[in-house]
Scaffold this active site. Sequence first.
Site, PDB file in Angstrom:
ATOM      1  N   ASN A 104       0.869  -1.182   0.000  1.00 23.67           N
ATOM      2  CA  ASN A 104       0.000   0.000   0.000  1.00 23.67           C
ATOM      3  C   ASN A 104       0.902   1.227   0.000  1.00 23.67           C
ATOM      4  O   ASN A 104       1.499   1.550   1.017  1.00 23.67           O
ATOM      5  CB  ASN A 104      -0.893  -0.047   1.255  1.00 23.67           C
ATOM      6  N   LYS A 133       0.076   4.241  -0.205  1.00 26.49           N
ATOM      7  CA  LYS A 133      -0.564   5.416   0.412  1.00 26.49           C
ATOM      8  C   LYS A 133      -0.338   6.648  -0.480  1.00 26.49           C
ATOM      9  O   LYS A 133      -0.312   6.501  -1.709  1.00 26.49           O
ATOM     10  CB  LYS A 133      -0.052   5.606   1.841  1.00 26.49           C
ATOM     11  N   HIS A 175      -9.307   1.097   5.529  1.00 27.28           N
ATOM     12  CA  HIS A 175      -7.990   1.318   6.138  1.00 27.28           C
ATOM     13  C   HIS A 175      -8.146   2.272   7.320  1.00 27.28           C
ATOM     14  O   HIS A 175      -8.959   3.197   7.285  1.00 27.28           O
ATOM     15  CB  HIS A 175      -7.022   1.895   5.096  1.00 27.28           C
ATOM     16  N   GLU A 192      -6.459   4.680   8.249  1.00 24.32           N
ATOM     17  CA  GLU A 192      -6.256   6.095   7.921  1.00 24.32           C
ATOM     18  C   GLU A 192      -7.530   6.699   7.334  1.00 24.32           C
ATOM     19  O   GLU A 192      -7.807   7.881   7.517  1.00 24.32           O
ATOM     20  CB  GLU A 192      -5.053   6.234   6.966  1.00 24.32           C
ATOM     21  N   GLU A 210      -4.780  -5.048  10.709  1.00 24.89           N
ATOM     22  CA  GLU A 210      -3.755  -4.020  10.883  1.00 24.89           C
ATOM     23  C   GLU A 210      -3.968  -3.309  12.221  1.00 24.89           C
ATOM     24  O   GLU A 210      -4.766  -2.358  12.296  1.00 24.89           O
ATOM     25  CB  GLU A 210      -3.852  -2.980   9.762  1.00 24.89           C
ATOM     26  N   GLY A 231       3.087   2.263  10.753  1.00 24.07           N
ATOM     27  CA  GLY A 231       4.034   3.360  10.566  1.00 24.07           C
ATOM     28  C   GLY A 231       4.777   3.751  11.837  1.00 24.07           C
ATOM     29  O   GLY A 231       5.416   4.790  11.886  1.00 24.07           O
ATOM     30  N   SER A 242       4.017  -2.132  10.264  1.00 28.91           N
ATOM     31  CA  SER A 242       5.482  -2.209  10.388  1.00 28.91           C
ATOM     32  C   SER A 242       6.031  -3.592  10.045  1.00 28.91           C
ATOM     33  O   SER A 242       6.950  -4.078  10.705  1.00 28.91           O
ATOM     34  CB  SER A 242       5.939  -1.763  11.786  1.00 28.91           C
TER      35      SER A 242
HETATM   36  P1  13P Z   1       3.412   0.305   7.596  1.00 26.03           P
HETATM   37  O1  13P Z   1       3.933  -0.953   6.980  1.00 26.03           O
HETATM   38  O2  13P Z   1       4.118   1.546   7.098  1.00 26.03           O
HETATM   39  O3  13P Z   1       3.334   0.230   9.085  1.00 26.03           O
HETATM   40  O4  13P Z   1       1.890   0.494   7.086  1.00 26.03           O
HETATM   41  C1  13P Z   1       1.030  -0.590   7.164  1.00 26.03           C
HETATM   42  C2  13P Z   1      -0.215  -0.211   6.470  1.00 26.03           C
HETATM   43  O5  13P Z   1      -0.943   0.646   6.894  1.00 26.03           O
HETATM   44  C3  13P Z   1      -0.529  -0.912   5.210  1.00 26.03           C
HETATM   45  O6  13P Z   1      -1.805  -0.629   4.772  1.00 26.03           O
END
Ligand code: 13P
Length: 247
Positions: free
Chosen positions: A9, A11, A92, A94, A164, A170, A210
């Site tokens: 992803n 983003k 997601h 976010e 997740e 992140g 992560s």
């Molecule tokens: P990270 O791997 O940067 O922690 O992000 C995970 C994520 O949100 C994938 O959709």
Amino acid sequence: MRKKIVAGNWKMNLNRKAAFQLIETIDSLKFSNNVEVIIAPPSIYLESFLGKVKNFNISSQDVSANDNGAYTGEFSAAMLSSLSLKYSIVGHSERRLYHGETEEMIFNKAKQLLKSNMSPIYCCGELLEDRKSENHFKVVASQLQPLLDNLNSDELEKFIIAYEPVWAIGTGLTAKPSDAQDMHSYIRALIKEKFSSSIADQISIIYGGSCKPDNAKELFSMEDVDGGLIGGASLDADSFSAIINSF
Ligand code: 13P
């Protein structure tokens, strides 16, 4: 046998030049045949990437919960499907956090995808306070409830579930492989209880938060962890390919 999946992803990262360089590099890599690789770039690149890549699938990062009409800035599942896209991420954290997406909106997005014969990559996961208060199983169950209550097995079979934990996204913090396993097996048990073990055994449940080359192997070795949804580490071809080769 369940599909093993590694999805990147991206983003809201990478300008045009960097995005094209990365997609070309990833497309030139050799992956083992039994891992399905998916990349979800920013939507502005979707159509041009689709004509370019041979070795993996492209996914949208989001989709509208509506059919069509006066929804400025949005795009529909029918539009994604008309590009021959198979996947879209929905729910997601976010999107939940920064765009106020509710369970109902997320489920409506998934339904739009099903209507266009696409597969949702359906995200769930608890906040740090939920884990601290030991409510994480309850929170994830409530996020998955709309699927369990409203879908038939043909519809559910199209899903990839992405667990997740929000506190791991992140942050450099990763769920312990045993914690990921506990949640994945709990999710599988929910599906088994509502549907059947054969459906539960078919659905890929992937881990995000992560996930990096140095922890992917251990996470992917867990019985119910069928791969990963990778954020930061998917922006680097070497890291992403190391994760793909971690099974
Ligand atoms: P990270 O791997 O940067 O922690 O992000 C995970 C994520 O949100 C994938 O959709």
